[in-house]
Design a protein around this motif. Structure first.
Motif, PDB file in Angstrom:
ATOM      1  N   MET A  14       0.833  -1.207   0.000  1.00 32.40           N
ATOM      2  CA  MET A  14       0.000   0.000   0.000  1.00 32.40           C
ATOM      3  C   MET A  14       0.866   1.255   0.000  1.00 32.40           C
ATOM      4  O   MET A  14       0.621   2.183  -0.778  1.00 32.40           O
ATOM      5  CB  MET A  14      -0.945   0.001   1.209  1.00 32.40           C
ATOM      6  CG  MET A  14      -2.076  -0.985   1.080  1.00 32.40           C
ATOM      7  SD  MET A  14      -3.274  -0.794   2.399  1.00 32.40           S
ATOM      8  CE  MET A  14      -2.787  -2.119   3.476  1.00 32.40           C
ATOM      9  N   VAL A  15       1.887   1.266   0.852  1.00 37.58           N
ATOM     10  CA  VAL A  15       2.782   2.422   0.904  1.00 37.58           C
ATOM     11  C   VAL A  15       3.500   2.570  -0.433  1.00 37.58           C
ATOM     12  O   VAL A  15       3.593   3.670  -0.983  1.00 37.58           O
ATOM     13  CB  VAL A  15       3.798   2.297   2.069  1.00 37.58           C
ATOM     14  CG1 VAL A  15       4.843   3.397   1.993  1.00 37.58           C
ATOM     15  CG2 VAL A  15       3.077   2.331   3.404  1.00 37.58           C
ATOM     16  N   GLN A  16       3.978   1.467  -0.991  1.00 43.03           N
ATOM     17  CA  GLN A  16       4.685   1.526  -2.265  1.00 43.03           C
ATOM     18  C   GLN A  16       3.766   2.030  -3.375  1.00 43.03           C
ATOM     19  O   GLN A  16       4.189   2.816  -4.229  1.00 43.03           O
ATOM     20  CB  GLN A  16       5.258   0.158  -2.638  1.00 43.03           C
ATOM     21  CG  GLN A  16       6.144   0.212  -3.868  1.00 43.03           C
ATOM     22  CD  GLN A  16       7.359   1.095  -3.682  1.00 43.03           C
ATOM     23  OE1 GLN A  16       8.165   0.885  -2.782  1.00 43.03           O
ATOM     24  NE2 GLN A  16       7.502   2.116  -4.527  1.00 43.03           N
ATOM     25  N   ALA A  29       2.177  10.309   5.470  1.00 41.95           N
ATOM     26  CA  ALA A  29       2.042  10.441   6.923  1.00 41.95           C
ATOM     27  C   ALA A  29       1.027  11.527   7.267  1.00 41.95           C
ATOM     28  O   ALA A  29       0.151  11.321   8.123  1.00 41.95           O
ATOM     29  CB  ALA A  29       3.397  10.757   7.549  1.00 41.95           C
ATOM     30  N   GLU A  30       1.126  12.671   6.613  1.00 40.83           N
ATOM     31  CA  GLU A  30       0.206  13.773   6.895  1.00 40.83           C
ATOM     32  C   GLU A  30      -1.234  13.404   6.546  1.00 40.83           C
ATOM     33  O   GLU A  30      -2.162  13.690   7.304  1.00 40.83           O
ATOM     34  CB  GLU A  30       0.630  15.010   6.107  1.00 40.83           C
ATOM     35  CG  GLU A  30      -0.187  16.236   6.451  1.00 40.83           C
ATOM     36  CD  GLU A  30       0.310  17.475   5.739  1.00 40.83           C
ATOM     37  OE1 GLU A  30      -0.540  18.323   5.403  1.00 40.83           O
ATOM     38  OE2 GLU A  30       1.523  17.604   5.521  1.00 40.83           O
ATOM     39  N   ALA A  31      -1.413  12.747   5.417  1.00 45.06           N
ATOM     40  CA  ALA A  31      -2.761  12.405   4.969  1.00 45.06           C
ATOM     41  C   ALA A  31      -3.408  11.292   5.794  1.00 45.06           C
ATOM     42  O   ALA A  31      -4.629  11.241   5.932  1.00 45.06           O
ATOM     43  CB  ALA A  31      -2.735  11.998   3.493  1.00 45.06           C
ATOM     44  N   THR A  32      -2.591  10.406   6.344  1.00 44.88           N
ATOM     45  CA  THR A  32      -3.133   9.253   7.073  1.00 44.88           C
ATOM     46  C   THR A  32      -3.095   9.411   8.583  1.00 44.88           C
ATOM     47  O   THR A  32      -3.767   8.664   9.293  1.00 44.88           O
ATOM     48  CB  THR A  32      -2.352   7.965   6.718  1.00 44.88           C
ATOM     49  OG1 THR A  32      -0.980   8.137   7.087  1.00 44.88           O
ATOM     50  CG2 THR A  32      -2.484   7.619   5.242  1.00 44.88           C
ATOM     51  N   THR A  54      -3.694   1.696  11.350  1.00 44.09           N
ATOM     52  CA  THR A  54      -2.713   2.101  10.333  1.00 44.09           C
ATOM     53  C   THR A  54      -3.102   1.537   8.976  1.00 44.09           C
ATOM     54  O   THR A  54      -3.093   2.248   7.975  1.00 44.09           O
ATOM     55  CB  THR A  54      -1.299   1.616  10.735  1.00 44.09           C
ATOM     56  OG1 THR A  54      -0.943   2.237  11.968  1.00 44.09           O
ATOM     57  CG2 THR A  54      -0.280   1.922   9.660  1.00 44.09           C
ATOM     58  N   VAL A  55      -3.466   0.275   8.956  1.00 46.12           N
ATOM     59  CA  VAL A  55      -3.869  -0.370   7.706  1.00 46.12           C
ATOM     60  C   VAL A  55      -5.107   0.316   7.134  1.00 46.12           C
ATOM     61  O   VAL A  55      -5.165   0.609   5.936  1.00 46.12           O
ATOM     62  CB  VAL A  55      -4.123  -1.880   7.924  1.00 46.12           C
ATOM     63  CG1 VAL A  55      -4.664  -2.530   6.664  1.00 46.12           C
ATOM     64  CG2 VAL A  55      -2.848  -2.571   8.386  1.00 46.12           C
ATOM     65  N   ARG A  56      -6.082   0.601   7.974  1.00 43.10           N
ATOM     66  CA  ARG A  56      -7.312   1.264   7.510  1.00 43.10           C
ATOM     67  C   ARG A  56      -7.022   2.651   6.946  1.00 43.10           C
ATOM     68  O   ARG A  56      -7.585   3.062   5.942  1.00 43.10           O
ATOM     69  CB  ARG A  56      -8.349   1.354   8.638  1.00 43.10           C
ATOM     70  CG  ARG A  56      -8.873   0.021   9.096  1.00 43.10           C
ATOM     71  CD  ARG A  56      -9.708  -0.659   8.016  1.00 43.10           C
ATOM     72  NE  ARG A  56     -10.183  -1.935   8.500  1.00 43.10           N
ATOM     73  CZ  ARG A  56      -9.794  -3.105   8.013  1.00 43.10           C
ATOM     74  NH1 ARG A  56      -8.923  -3.160   7.037  1.00 43.10           N
ATOM     75  NH2 ARG A  56     -10.270  -4.230   8.484  1.00 43.10           N
TER      76      ARG A  56
END
Length: 71
Positions: A14-16, A29-32, A54-56
């Motif tokens: 997801m991060v990738q 980071a800011e958006a989540t 975190t996953v959600r």
């Protein structure tokens, strides 16, 4: 009846995917609301079992990014 394949992404995937879409770790980071250091640990594979929150948060951002690309 139609069957749809559910593609499951790992938190690292997801991060990738978000980075591939042009976001930086800091923007993710800011958006989540997830610490940038946690985003980095997920991306590098150091952290493999994040909190469900975190996953959600990552899923929600991916969904938002996907919807904005369709528009």
């Amino acid at each position: 009846m139609e069957h749809f394949a559910m593609i499951e992404l790992t938190p690292k995937d997801m991060v990738q995917s978000l980075i591939d879409a042009g976001y930086t770790q800091s923007q993710i980071a800011e958006a989540t609301g997830v610490a940038q250091s946690s985003i980095c640990r997920l991306l590098t594979g150091v952290h493999t079992d994040p909190r469900i929150s975190t996953v959600r948060a990552l899923e929600n951002m991916l969904r938002t990014v996907g919807e904005s690309k369709k528009a």
